[in-house]
Every structure is written in C-alpha cells, then in structure tokens.
Design a protein around this motif. Structure first.
Motif, PDB file in Angstrom:
ATOM      1  N   LEU A   1       0.832  -1.202   0.000  1.00 19.95           N
ATOM      2  CA  LEU A   1       0.000   0.000   0.000  1.00 19.95           C
ATOM      3  C   LEU A   1       0.872   1.259   0.000  1.00 19.95           C
ATOM      4  O   LEU A   1       0.627   2.202  -0.773  1.00 19.95           O
ATOM      5  CB  LEU A   1      -0.912  -0.009   1.227  1.00 19.95           C
ATOM      6  CG  LEU A   1      -1.833   1.193   1.408  1.00 19.95           C
ATOM      7  CD1 LEU A   1      -2.814   1.307   0.244  1.00 19.95           C
ATOM      8  CD2 LEU A   1      -2.592   1.083   2.734  1.00 19.95           C
TER       9      LEU A   1
ATOM     10  N   TYR B   1      -3.802  -6.615  -4.258  1.00 20.62           N
ATOM     11  CA  TYR B   1      -4.090  -5.184  -4.117  1.00 20.62           C
ATOM     12  C   TYR B   1      -4.663  -4.604  -5.410  1.00 20.62           C
ATOM     13  O   TYR B   1      -5.521  -3.713  -5.377  1.00 20.62           O
ATOM     14  CB  TYR B   1      -2.827  -4.422  -3.717  1.00 20.62           C
ATOM     15  CG  TYR B   1      -3.092  -2.963  -3.446  1.00 20.62           C
ATOM     16  CD1 TYR B   1      -3.818  -2.583  -2.319  1.00 20.62           C
ATOM     17  CD2 TYR B   1      -2.641  -1.980  -4.329  1.00 20.62           C
ATOM     18  CE1 TYR B   1      -4.084  -1.244  -2.066  1.00 20.62           C
ATOM     19  CE2 TYR B   1      -2.896  -0.637  -4.085  1.00 20.62           C
ATOM     20  CZ  TYR B   1      -3.611  -0.281  -2.960  1.00 20.62           C
ATOM     21  OH  TYR B   1      -3.890   1.048  -2.714  1.00 20.62           O
ATOM     22  N   GLU B   2      -4.209  -5.101  -6.544  1.00 25.44           N
ATOM     23  CA  GLU B   2      -4.783  -4.667  -7.826  1.00 25.44           C
ATOM     24  C   GLU B   2      -6.268  -5.011  -7.876  1.00 25.44           C
ATOM     25  O   GLU B   2      -7.096  -4.196  -8.303  1.00 25.44           O
ATOM     26  CB  GLU B   2      -4.041  -5.346  -8.987  1.00 25.44           C
ATOM     27  CG  GLU B   2      -2.663  -4.788  -9.267  1.00 25.44           C
ATOM     28  CD  GLU B   2      -2.710  -3.376  -9.819  1.00 25.44           C
ATOM     29  OE1 GLU B   2      -3.771  -2.965 -10.354  1.00 25.44           O
ATOM     30  OE2 GLU B   2      -1.700  -2.661  -9.703  1.00 25.44           O
TER      31      GLU B   2
ATOM     32  N   ARG C   1     -19.905  -1.077  -3.035  1.00 25.51           N
ATOM     33  CA  ARG C   1     -18.447  -1.145  -2.981  1.00 25.51           C
ATOM     34  C   ARG C   1     -17.985  -1.636  -1.609  1.00 25.51           C
ATOM     35  O   ARG C   1     -17.131  -2.526  -1.507  1.00 25.51           O
ATOM     36  CB  ARG C   1     -17.854   0.231  -3.270  1.00 25.51           C
ATOM     37  CG  ARG C   1     -16.330   0.256  -3.200  1.00 25.51           C
ATOM     38  CD  ARG C   1     -15.760   1.570  -3.707  1.00 25.51           C
ATOM     39  NE  ARG C   1     -16.161   2.705  -2.905  1.00 25.51           N
ATOM     40  CZ  ARG C   1     -16.939   3.699  -3.315  1.00 25.51           C
ATOM     41  NH1 ARG C   1     -17.434   3.681  -4.554  1.00 25.51           N
ATOM     42  NH2 ARG C   1     -17.258   4.698  -2.519  1.00 25.51           N
TER      43      ARG C   1
ATOM     44  N   ARG D   1       2.556   1.922  -3.355  1.00 26.20           N
ATOM     45  CA  ARG D   1       1.633   2.422  -4.377  1.00 26.20           C
ATOM     46  C   ARG D   1       1.195   3.862  -4.108  1.00 26.20           C
ATOM     47  O   ARG D   1       0.852   4.580  -5.045  1.00 26.20           O
ATOM     48  CB  ARG D   1       0.394   1.524  -4.431  1.00 26.20           C
ATOM     49  CG  ARG D   1       0.671   0.081  -4.813  1.00 26.20           C
ATOM     50  CD  ARG D   1       1.257  -0.039  -6.211  1.00 26.20           C
ATOM     51  NE  ARG D   1       1.404  -1.413  -6.616  1.00 26.20           N
ATOM     52  CZ  ARG D   1       0.465  -2.117  -7.268  1.00 26.20           C
ATOM     53  NH1 ARG D   1      -0.682  -1.547  -7.581  1.00 26.20           N
ATOM     54  NH2 ARG D   1       0.688  -3.367  -7.600  1.00 26.20           N
ATOM     55  N   MET D   2       1.205   4.277  -2.845  1.00 23.06           N
ATOM     56  CA  MET D   2       0.651   5.591  -2.499  1.00 23.06           C
ATOM     57  C   MET D   2       1.701   6.705  -2.468  1.00 23.06           C
ATOM     58  O   MET D   2       1.342   7.880  -2.370  1.00 23.06           O
ATOM     59  CB  MET D   2      -0.049   5.520  -1.136  1.00 23.06           C
ATOM     60  CG  MET D   2      -1.291   4.645  -1.121  1.00 23.06           C
ATOM     61  SD  MET D   2      -2.142   4.663   0.478  1.00 23.06           S
ATOM     62  CE  MET D   2      -2.777   6.337   0.511  1.00 23.06           C
TER      63      MET D   2
ATOM     64  N   GLN E   1      -8.192  -2.665  -5.641  1.00 23.80           N
ATOM     65  CA  GLN E   1      -8.350  -1.342  -6.241  1.00 23.80           C
ATOM     66  C   GLN E   1      -9.367  -1.329  -7.380  1.00 23.80           C
ATOM     67  O   GLN E   1     -10.058  -0.324  -7.590  1.00 23.80           O
ATOM     68  CB  GLN E   1      -6.998  -0.831  -6.744  1.00 23.80           C
ATOM     69  CG  GLN E   1      -6.095  -0.300  -5.636  1.00 23.80           C
ATOM     70  CD  GLN E   1      -6.687   0.923  -4.960  1.00 23.80           C
ATOM     71  OE1 GLN E   1      -7.097   1.870  -5.623  1.00 23.80           O
ATOM     72  NE2 GLN E   1      -6.735   0.902  -3.629  1.00 23.80           N
ATOM     73  N   LYS E   2      -9.476  -2.426  -8.098  1.00 22.79           N
ATOM     74  CA  LYS E   2     -10.466  -2.494  -9.185  1.00 22.79           C
ATOM     75  C   LYS E   2     -11.876  -2.311  -8.634  1.00 22.79           C
ATOM     76  O   LYS E   2     -12.705  -1.616  -9.223  1.00 22.79           O
ATOM     77  CB  LYS E   2     -10.356  -3.840  -9.906  1.00 22.79           C
ATOM     78  CG  LYS E   2      -9.150  -3.941 -10.828  1.00 22.79           C
ATOM     79  CD  LYS E   2      -9.092  -5.319 -11.488  1.00 22.79           C
ATOM     80  CE  LYS E   2      -7.841  -5.442 -12.379  1.00 22.79           C
ATOM     81  NZ  LYS E   2      -7.747  -6.808 -12.982  1.00 22.79           N
TER      82      LYS E   2
ATOM     83  N   TYR F   1     -12.543  -0.963  -5.572  1.00 20.75           N
ATOM     84  CA  TYR F   1     -12.603   0.317  -4.846  1.00 20.75           C
ATOM     85  C   TYR F   1     -12.827   1.493  -5.805  1.00 20.75           C
ATOM     86  O   TYR F   1     -13.573   2.422  -5.503  1.00 20.75           O
ATOM     87  CB  TYR F   1     -11.301   0.521  -4.067  1.00 20.75           C
ATOM     88  CG  TYR F   1     -11.316   1.718  -3.156  1.00 20.75           C
ATOM     89  CD1 TYR F   1     -11.960   1.667  -1.924  1.00 20.75           C
ATOM     90  CD2 TYR F   1     -10.678   2.908  -3.544  1.00 20.75           C
ATOM     91  CE1 TYR F   1     -11.969   2.768  -1.084  1.00 20.75           C
ATOM     92  CE2 TYR F   1     -10.691   4.013  -2.706  1.00 20.75           C
ATOM     93  CZ  TYR F   1     -11.335   3.939  -1.479  1.00 20.75           C
ATOM     94  OH  TYR F   1     -11.351   5.034  -0.654  1.00 20.75           O
ATOM     95  N   ARG F   2     -12.191   1.428  -6.950  1.00 21.77           N
ATOM     96  CA  ARG F   2     -12.328   2.526  -7.909  1.00 21.77           C
ATOM     97  C   ARG F   2     -13.430   2.299  -8.936  1.00 21.77           C
ATOM     98  O   ARG F   2     -13.995   3.252  -9.474  1.00 21.77           O
ATOM     99  CB  ARG F   2     -11.008   2.716  -8.653  1.00 21.77           C
ATOM    100  CG  ARG F   2      -9.874   3.208  -7.758  1.00 21.77           C
ATOM    101  CD  ARG F   2      -8.562   3.245  -8.505  1.00 21.77           C
ATOM    102  NE  ARG F   2      -7.461   3.758  -7.686  1.00 21.77           N
ATOM    103  CZ  ARG F   2      -6.198   3.773  -8.044  1.00 21.77           C
ATOM    104  NH1 ARG F   2      -5.856   3.298  -9.251  1.00 21.77           N
ATOM    105  NH2 ARG F   2      -5.269   4.254  -7.232  1.00 21.77           N
TER     106      ARG F   2
ATOM    107  N   TRP G   1      -5.618  -3.395   4.103  1.00 24.32           N
ATOM    108  CA  TRP G   1      -6.158  -2.436   3.146  1.00 24.32           C
ATOM    109  C   TRP G   1      -7.587  -2.042   3.517  1.00 24.32           C
ATOM    110  O   TRP G   1      -7.941  -0.867   3.468  1.00 24.32           O
ATOM    111  CB  TRP G   1      -6.135  -3.017   1.729  1.00 24.32           C
ATOM    112  CG  TRP G   1      -4.799  -3.538   1.310  1.00 24.32           C
ATOM    113  CD1 TRP G   1      -3.575  -2.963   1.568  1.00 24.32           C
ATOM    114  CD2 TRP G   1      -4.525  -4.736   0.576  1.00 24.32           C
ATOM    115  NE1 TRP G   1      -2.564  -3.720   1.035  1.00 24.32           N
ATOM    116  CE2 TRP G   1      -3.106  -4.820   0.413  1.00 24.32           C
ATOM    117  CE3 TRP G   1      -5.306  -5.745   0.022  1.00 24.32           C
ATOM    118  CZ2 TRP G   1      -2.490  -5.868  -0.258  1.00 24.32           C
ATOM    119  CZ3 TRP G   1      -4.705  -6.780  -0.659  1.00 24.32           C
ATOM    120  CH2 TRP G   1      -3.302  -6.850  -0.784  1.00 24.32           C
TER     121      TRP G   1
ATOM    122  N   PHE H   1      -8.768   1.860   4.652  1.00 28.84           N
ATOM    123  CA  PHE H   1      -9.742   2.683   3.925  1.00 28.84           C
ATOM    124  C   PHE H   1     -11.083   2.792   4.654  1.00 28.84           C
ATOM    125  O   PHE H   1     -11.815   3.754   4.450  1.00 28.84           O
ATOM    126  CB  PHE H   1      -9.962   2.123   2.520  1.00 28.84           C
ATOM    127  CG  PHE H   1      -8.801   2.350   1.603  1.00 28.84           C
ATOM    128  CD1 PHE H   1      -8.569   3.597   1.048  1.00 28.84           C
ATOM    129  CD2 PHE H   1      -7.909   1.328   1.306  1.00 28.84           C
ATOM    130  CE1 PHE H   1      -7.484   3.819   0.196  1.00 28.84           C
ATOM    131  CE2 PHE H   1      -6.822   1.535   0.466  1.00 28.84           C
ATOM    132  CZ  PHE H   1      -6.609   2.786  -0.082  1.00 28.84           C
TER     133      PHE H   1
END
Length: 380
Positions: free
Chosen positions: A317, A338-339, A354, A320-321, A342-343, A345-346, A367, A371
C-alpha cells in the motif's frame, strides 16, 4: 362415584403441578446461568466481592439455582400459595435472577443495577398485594377446587412460569460487546488465546476494551503482524495497553498484559493509526531483521517467509501511495491482490455496494482497515 374421582384427580393434580413448576424453574435457572450468563455472572461476582472471590461456571450455576429455590420455599411457606397462584411463589427468585444478570458495568470499573433498585421494590410490593389477595380468596377457592379442572390448573401455572422466564430473558444484560468482553477475559484467564480470539470474530461490533483483549491474545501467540486486522478493531493504537481508567479489563488482571516484543509493538501502533510513513521508517531501521535488504526484496519467496501478512500488505500500500517511497516493496501475490482490491474500490460507483464487496472479499486485510476502519457504510 364421579364426585370421588373428581376429588381424587384434584388431589393428584396439585402435587403434579407443583413438581412441574419446580422442575421448570430449576432447569431454566441452571441452563440460563450456565450457558448464557456465565461470563456476566463472573463479572458480577468479581465486582460485588471487590475482587475477593472468583466465579466458577458449574459450581456457581448450581449454588445460585439452589439459593433461589430455597428463596422460593421461604416465599411458599409465608404465602401458602399451593394452588392456582402457586407459580407466583417463584417470582421473587426470578426477580433476583434478573437483577443479578442485569448488572451494568462501566468502562471505569464501576457498576450499577440501574433502574432495578426502584423497579424491584415496586414489583415486590405488587407481588405482596397479589399474594395477600389470593390468601384472602382461599376460603372461596376450597369451594371451587372440585370444579377446577386438573389440566386447567396445570397449564395456567405453567403459562405464568413461562411469562416470568420471558421477563428474566428480556430484562437481562443483552449488550453483545459486553458479553464478548467477559467471555474473552474468561478465556484469557485460562490461557485459551484461540478461544478469546474466536469470541465475536464474525460480528461487526466492538469497543476499545474488546480490541485491547484481542491484541493481547494475538501478542501472546506472537501473531500481531499476521492476524491483527482480521478482526473488528476500535480505538487505534491507544487501546493496545490498559490505562487503568476507561481502558481496563473487568476481572482479568491488568498485570498479566504482555510486554509487547519490539519492533512488533511499534509497527502495529503505526498501522493501527494508519501512519504508513512511521511504519516504513521502523521497517527501514530493522530491514536486516525483516529481510528487506536488496537481495531479499528481489526474492518474493524470502519475503513470504520473513514478513507477516499485514506488514506485506502495508508495504505494498505504501509503495503504491508514495511517489518517492523511502522503501520500495514488491510481492507478487500481495501486488496482485491489491490490484483486485483497487479495481473494486475505484470501479464500483455505489458506496454501499463497494463497501459490501470489499468487506466480503478483503475484510481480513490491512487495506480494508486503512480505507474503512470500523466504519459501516449503509445503503441510502
């Protein structure tokens, strides 16, 4: 001849009814204390005795059941309610049971019976009046006994018993988090760390004290970095150790809380506070210990062995940030997970959907904690 049989049935029905009421009372009281309220009773006895005595589940349930039944016998001897109102002689005993299991414990270690001291006095007064009226009716009752059907005598008393059991159940302490805390403390007393961690693990509710107990159990098992964020957590790093005020166990000794091994304690402090930069600085200072040298970072297999799961997740994390990270970390499995995180989450526009998807798939990751923490997103 029919009159003789009616009298015989009446004579047999009253002892049967009294026996059945006694069996129901003993069964309910013991079961209720042993299976549902054992942990609350442990807290109650500890607080009422000033910490001088310890509640044992089986012995405690038996002794309290016997004591409450003796109280019933005393009430029966005074009121002489042996017929239609016999079930009411159990009311003072069940009222005492409701008070014992309805205790309210505050985070500062104090306790109270809340509204009970007033309600109990009023209910006992009503009971005394009702018992007096039934005694006054005893002369009339002797005249109707022969016409009072045995089955009706039985079910009317059993119905009253069931209503009183319902009263006890509805007025007891139903605070789920408090029950979790008491059960977890009981497990810790017996060094059952796995049992303490299982308590309430599937529930979304928690408080700071329950979080502290979970952290303590994980630290005892040396699994903070591997499993800490698999549980609901509240309060950040401030809840890692008792403060003797609002953050304290009820009957588990505070002096038994583990002295956390460093740097695990510091690392989990930073993760609980979502301080990734502070976390990475500690990791960087201990990179040899954790196998984060250049040779190790190029070898994913080495990292799986060296780093606990939540440390890997936090480092991925962080990498990536931050545009210029102090420490760059890559791990094939953690990067791929994590990918996927994020798919969702975004990509999912609806906040509730979500949150639900991420909770179902990633609630056991750092993670999700980073969040969402302990927030619950509800549908509009």
């Amino acid at each position: 001849m029919l009159l003789i049989l009616n009298k015989s049935n009446q004579l047999n029905s009253a002892p049967l009814m009294r026996t059945l009421c006694a069996v129901l009372f003993i069964t309910f009281t013991f079961t209720y204390l042993y299976f549902y309220q054992a942990d609350v009773m442990m807290a109650t006895q500890h607080l009422l005795s000033g910490g001088q005595t310890h509640y044992e589940r089986t012995i405690g349930a038996v002794l309290i059941t016997v004591a409450l039944y003796v109280l019933h016998l005393g009430v029966l001897a005074v009121t002489k309610l042996t017929h239609r109102a016999h079930s009411l002689t159990f009311f003072p005993s069940l009222l005492a049971l409701a008070m014992l299991t309805g205790i309210q414990v505050n985070n500062d270690g104090t306790f109270s019976f809340g509204y009970w001291k007033w309600v109990a006095a009023g209910l006992l007064l009503v009971f005394a009046v009702v018992a007096f009226l039934f005694n006054k009716m005893s002369t009339f009752e002797k005249q109707v006994k022969a016409r009072y059907k045995p089955l009706r005598l039985l079910w009317s008393n059993v119905l009253v018993m069931c209503l009183m059991f319902l009263f006890v159940g509805l007025t007891a302490n139903h605070d789920d988090v408090f029950h979790y805390r008491m059960r977890a403390e009981n497990c810790l007393l017996h060094a059952d760390y796995d049992g303490a961690l299982k308590v309430g693990s599937k529930s979304l509710v928690c408080d700071s004290n329950l979080t502290m107990l979970r952290i303590h159990a994980l630290a005892k098992k040396r699994q903070l970095g591997e499993h800490l964020f698999e549980y609901p957590l509240c309060g950040g790093s401030a809840v890692m150790i008792p403060d003797g005020k609002s953050l304290r166990p009820v009957f588990y000794p505070s002096y038994k809380f583990i002295k956390y091994p460093r740097p695990d304690f510091q690392l989990c402090q930073r993760l609980l506070d979502k301080d990734l930069d502070g976390f990475v600085r500690i990791m960087k200072a201990n990179e040899v210990h954790f196998g984060l040298t250049e040779a190790a970072t190029a070898d994913s297999t080495t990292q799986v062995v060296a780093l606990p799961k939540h440390y890997r997740e936090a480092l991925v994390l962080y990498t990536r940030m931050r545009s210029t990270p102090l420490l760059t970390y890559h791990h094939d499995v953690a990067d791929a997970d994590y990918e996927d995180f994020q798919k969702i989450y975004r990509g999912e526009k609806d906040a509730h959907v979500r949150y639900s998807k991420l909770r179902d798939l990633y609630s056991n990751t750092y993670w999700f904690y980073y969040f969402y923490g302990n927030k619950i997103v509800k549908a509009k």
